[in-house]
Motif scaffolding. Structure first.
Motif, mmCIF file in Angstrom:
data_model
loop_
_atom_site.group_PDB
_atom_site.id
_atom_site.type_symbol
_atom_site.label_atom_id
_atom_site.label_comp_id
_atom_site.label_asym_id
_atom_site.label_seq_id
_atom_site.Cartn_x
_atom_site.Cartn_y
_atom_site.Cartn_z
ATOM 1 N N TYR A 66 0.845 -1.207 0.000
ATOM 2 C CA TYR A 66 0.000 0.000 0.000
ATOM 3 C C TYR A 66 0.881 1.258 0.000
ATOM 4 N N LEU A 67 1.983 1.222 0.722
ATOM 5 C CA LEU A 67 2.911 2.360 0.701
ATOM 6 C C LEU A 67 3.441 2.597 -0.707
ATOM 7 N N PHE A 68 3.779 1.516 -1.407
ATOM 8 C CA PHE A 68 4.339 1.648 -2.749
ATOM 9 C C PHE A 68 3.327 2.251 -3.721
ATOM 10 N N GLN A 69 2.083 1.816 -3.647
ATOM 11 C CA GLN A 69 1.090 2.325 -4.601
ATOM 12 C C GLN A 69 0.723 3.779 -4.321
ATOM 13 N N HIS A 70 0.989 4.249 -3.092
ATOM 14 C CA HIS A 70 0.617 5.628 -2.738
ATOM 15 C C HIS A 70 1.831 6.494 -2.409
ATOM 16 N N ALA A 71 3.019 6.005 -2.758
ATOM 17 C CA ALA A 71 4.244 6.743 -2.421
ATOM 18 C C ALA A 71 4.290 8.110 -3.080
ATOM 19 N N HIS A 72 3.621 8.250 -4.213
ATOM 20 C CA HIS A 72 3.675 9.502 -4.980
ATOM 21 C C HIS A 72 2.854 10.624 -4.350
ATOM 22 N N LEU A 95 5.754 5.530 -12.121
ATOM 23 C CA LEU A 95 6.298 6.079 -13.362
ATOM 24 C C LEU A 95 5.830 7.517 -13.557
ATOM 25 N N ARG A 96 6.778 8.401 -13.732
ATOM 26 C CA ARG A 96 6.474 9.806 -14.040
ATOM 27 C C ARG A 96 7.727 10.432 -14.646
ATOM 28 N N ARG A 97 7.535 11.532 -15.329
ATOM 29 C CA ARG A 97 8.678 12.147 -16.016
ATOM 30 C C ARG A 97 9.787 12.533 -15.051
ATOM 31 N N PHE A 129 9.401 3.134 -21.379
ATOM 32 C CA PHE A 129 9.133 4.397 -20.694
ATOM 33 C C PHE A 129 10.378 5.278 -20.667
ATOM 34 N N LEU A 130 11.510 4.705 -20.299
ATOM 35 C CA LEU A 130 12.755 5.481 -20.224
ATOM 36 C C LEU A 130 13.154 6.017 -21.589
#
Length: 626
Positions: free
Chosen positions: A346-352, A425-427, A472-473
């Motif tokens: 849950y931390l990983f999916q909401h880390a952003h 994943l984000r820029r 992605f990269l």
């Protein structure tokens, strides 16, 4: 008739408790140098403290006014220490509760010179060493030998409060000069439930992290050789309970259990929903903005206990062994390891959602890396000996395959890394997070390959995720190439896939799983070449190995067979057959040492750990409000 000599006195509009009057008397500016009478203090410590009232009175006092009133604040501090040390009920409890609220309010003010001003408020510069030594000695004695667990718990909370409130001053140095570790361990040994353990274990993490990169912290040294299994298991069980509460807070916002096939859902599916049995009204679902806000506030402040878990795991092999092997106290409940892994997903999916969430996600990764680097522990994690069932977060797509029942913890850890890669994943990529995720994956595959452990797992998800990350990269190369650590991340990604390609037959459960890796590599097409050129990897042996394998099969798929051109629309089965045939003419010249890795070194993450400690300190300040 004679009028009555008694007259009715009008009642005040609001009733003010006596203790509030005493607070106001104590902190009024008139006659602040006057010594208050013994009678005042007798009465003061007979009344139960009013936390809200004391906070309100102290909140109205500015930092400069607090310094002017230091004679009174010093009197309160000394008197409370004396009362708590006497051990007489109820004044000792009242003294500790008052100290907790007073210290939290007094220390949180923005002083011009925090260290010296705080000492002035509590003890005066001339008497600081003697008074603070008496204070810490009192806490030590009550924590170790207080007449009841509730009283000892109050002493622990007072110590946690002063440590958190004064963490960035010289104040906690008095707590490091006197070793509270034995008393805290004795207290934990006597605790009856996890709620009592939480503040003591949390406090230990703050004490270990106080200036630990600036001097040899005595609490850090204490962790190294602590081998009391019973106390360690109590700490880990308490930590598991904390993880469960924190995880359930995410579920309360959005229940992500996939709906099972019930009579009602089946009838709805075939268009006969009117025949479905009536169901209880469900809890109203929050809207998107409210959901976003609720998630952003998570995890709760108890998450700071994860810092203590990390420090113990980093210092103590016995603790690590118990973390992966301690079972739930009640049959049918999840083990501490199971709920820690669940919370981590849950931390990983909401880390952003916030820098705070990201910091605690890092801390979970540190713990996992430490565990998988130990050859005895990773062996247990990848075997059926420690099989467990873990609820993984499914609150954001893409979703990993739903696995029911128990499985090896190592397969869950791989799931966590894949989920971490997919959902962040984000820029403006968090490169350090990806380095850690890829690093844990490499350590897992390295062990499986060397030990030739063929672990059941949906391996196609690993290859799909890694190759999607390549795409992605390549797509966002201009945004990502300039981020610090990018080169390390790129090399790790390439080496990880090259290692899987060259050693997959040692750990993949069957030939079909190995074929699937080649199949997905061929599917990637010219992305690998674009990736090599975009990141300047012309001298990388690993990327060239991947490109050569892809080119080898492309030539087979596009080449002629008995003078005829192969169809461009081959079925997956036909492509799979070509892959199998191509092994005979394939030469994989993977470089040496693709699976080498450096052991976790705390000094490499000094900046992160200092930020995490600050976050844990701030969270500790909110614990008393829970």
């Amino acid at each position: 008739m004679e009028p009555s000599p008694l007259t009715q006195v009008s009642r005040p509009e609001t009733f003010q408790p006596k203790i509030i009057q005493l607070y106001e008397t104590l902190f009024k500016e008139d006659d602040e140098d006057e010594e208050l009478s013994e009678g005042f203090w007798e009465e003061f410590f007979l009344h139960r403290p009013d936390h809200t009232g004391l906070k309100s009175v102290l909140g109205s006092v500015s930092p400069d006014e607090m310094l002017q009133l230091q004679t009174r604040s010093q009197q309160l501090f000394l008197r409370a220490i004396q009362r708590a040390r006497q051990g007489t009920a109820p004044s000792d409890e009242i003294a500790l509760e008052t100290l907790t609220v007073f210290l939290d309010a007094a220390l949180s003010k923005k002083y011009t010179n925090p260290s010296s001003d705080i000492i002035s408020v509590l003890a005066g510069l001339h008497d600081a060493d003697a008074v603070m030594s008496d204070f810490v000695a009192m806490l030590d004695a009550v924590i170790r030998n207080g007449r009841s667990i509730p009283l000892r718990l109050k002493a622990v909370r007072t110590t946690l409060s002063i440590t958190a409130a004064g963490f960035h001053t010289a104040l906690p140095s008095y707590l490091t000069h006197r070793d509270l570790f034995p008393s805290l361990m004795k207290y934990i040994q006597d605790c009856e439930d996890s709620a009592q353990i939480l503040p003591a274990f949390y406090l230990l993490g703050l004490l270990v992290n106080y200036n630990k990169f600036e001097f040899q912290n005595p609490y850090r040294l204490r962790l190294d050789d602590f081998v009391n299994d019973a106390i360690i298991q109590k700490m880990i069980t308490g930590f598991g309970d904390t993880c469960l509460r924190l995880r359930d807070a995410y579920v309360a916002v959005q229940d992500d259990i996939p709906e099972g096939w019930t009579l009602g859902s089946t009838l709805n599916y075939i268009g006969l929903g009117v025949l479905a049995p009536a169901s209880r009204p469900s809890t109203p679902t929050p809207g998107p903005e409210e959901t976003k806000s609720l998630f952003a506030a998570l995890p709760g402040p108890e998450i700071g206990e994860l810092l203590s878990t990390y420090d113990f795991a980093n210092a103590n092999k016995v603790f690590c062994f118990n973390l992966v092997s301690t079972q739930a106290p009640n049959k049918g409940d999840a083990s501490p390891l199971s709920v820690f892994l669940s919370l981590t997903s849950y931390l990983f999916q909401h880390a952003h959602r916030s820098s705070r969430s990201a910091l605690y996600a890092y801390l979970s990764l540190f713990v996992l890396q430490i565990l998988v680097e130990d050859q005895l522990l990773v062996k247990r994690l990848c075997s059926d000996e420690g099989k467990l069932s873990v609820r993984l977060c499914r609150q954001r797509p893409p979703y990993l395959p739903l696995v029911k029942g128990e499985r090896a913890p190592g397969s869950v850890i791989i799931d966590l890394m894949i989920d971490g890669i997919n959902h962040n994943l984000r820029r403006r990529l968090d490169v350090d997070f990806y380095i850690l995720c890829l690093g844990v994956l490499l350590r897992m595959l390295s062990y499986l390959g060397r030990a030739k452990v063929r672990m059941a797992y949906h391996w196609s998800e690993v290859w799909r995720t890694l190759l999607s990350f390549f795409r992605f990269l390549t797509t966002y190369v201009n945004d990502i190439r300039s981020i610090r650590g990018c080169s390390e991340m790129v090399d790790l990604l390439v080496n990880l896939l090259a290692f899987a390609l060259s050693s997959g037959e040692n750990f993949l459960p069957d030939p079909a799983s190995y074929d699937d890796l080649f199949y997905k590599l061929v599917e990637t097409g010219d992305i690998l070449v674009k990736f090599r050129d975009a990141f300047g990897l012309s001298n990388s042996h690993s990327i060239q190995t991947l490109i050569n394998v892809s080119s080898h099969y492309h030539s087979l798929l596009e080449g002629n067979e008995k003078g005829k051109m192969r169809s461009k629309n081959l079925s997956p089965r036909e492509v799979s057959n070509v892959i199998k045939q191509g092994y005979d003419t394939l030469s994989i010249e993977a470089g040496e040492g693709l699976d080498r890795w450096e052991r976790f070194r705390e000094a490499d993450f000094k900046i992160f750990l200092k930020k995490i400690a600050r976050a844990a300190v701030e969270d500790a300040k909110f614990l008393e409000e829970r």
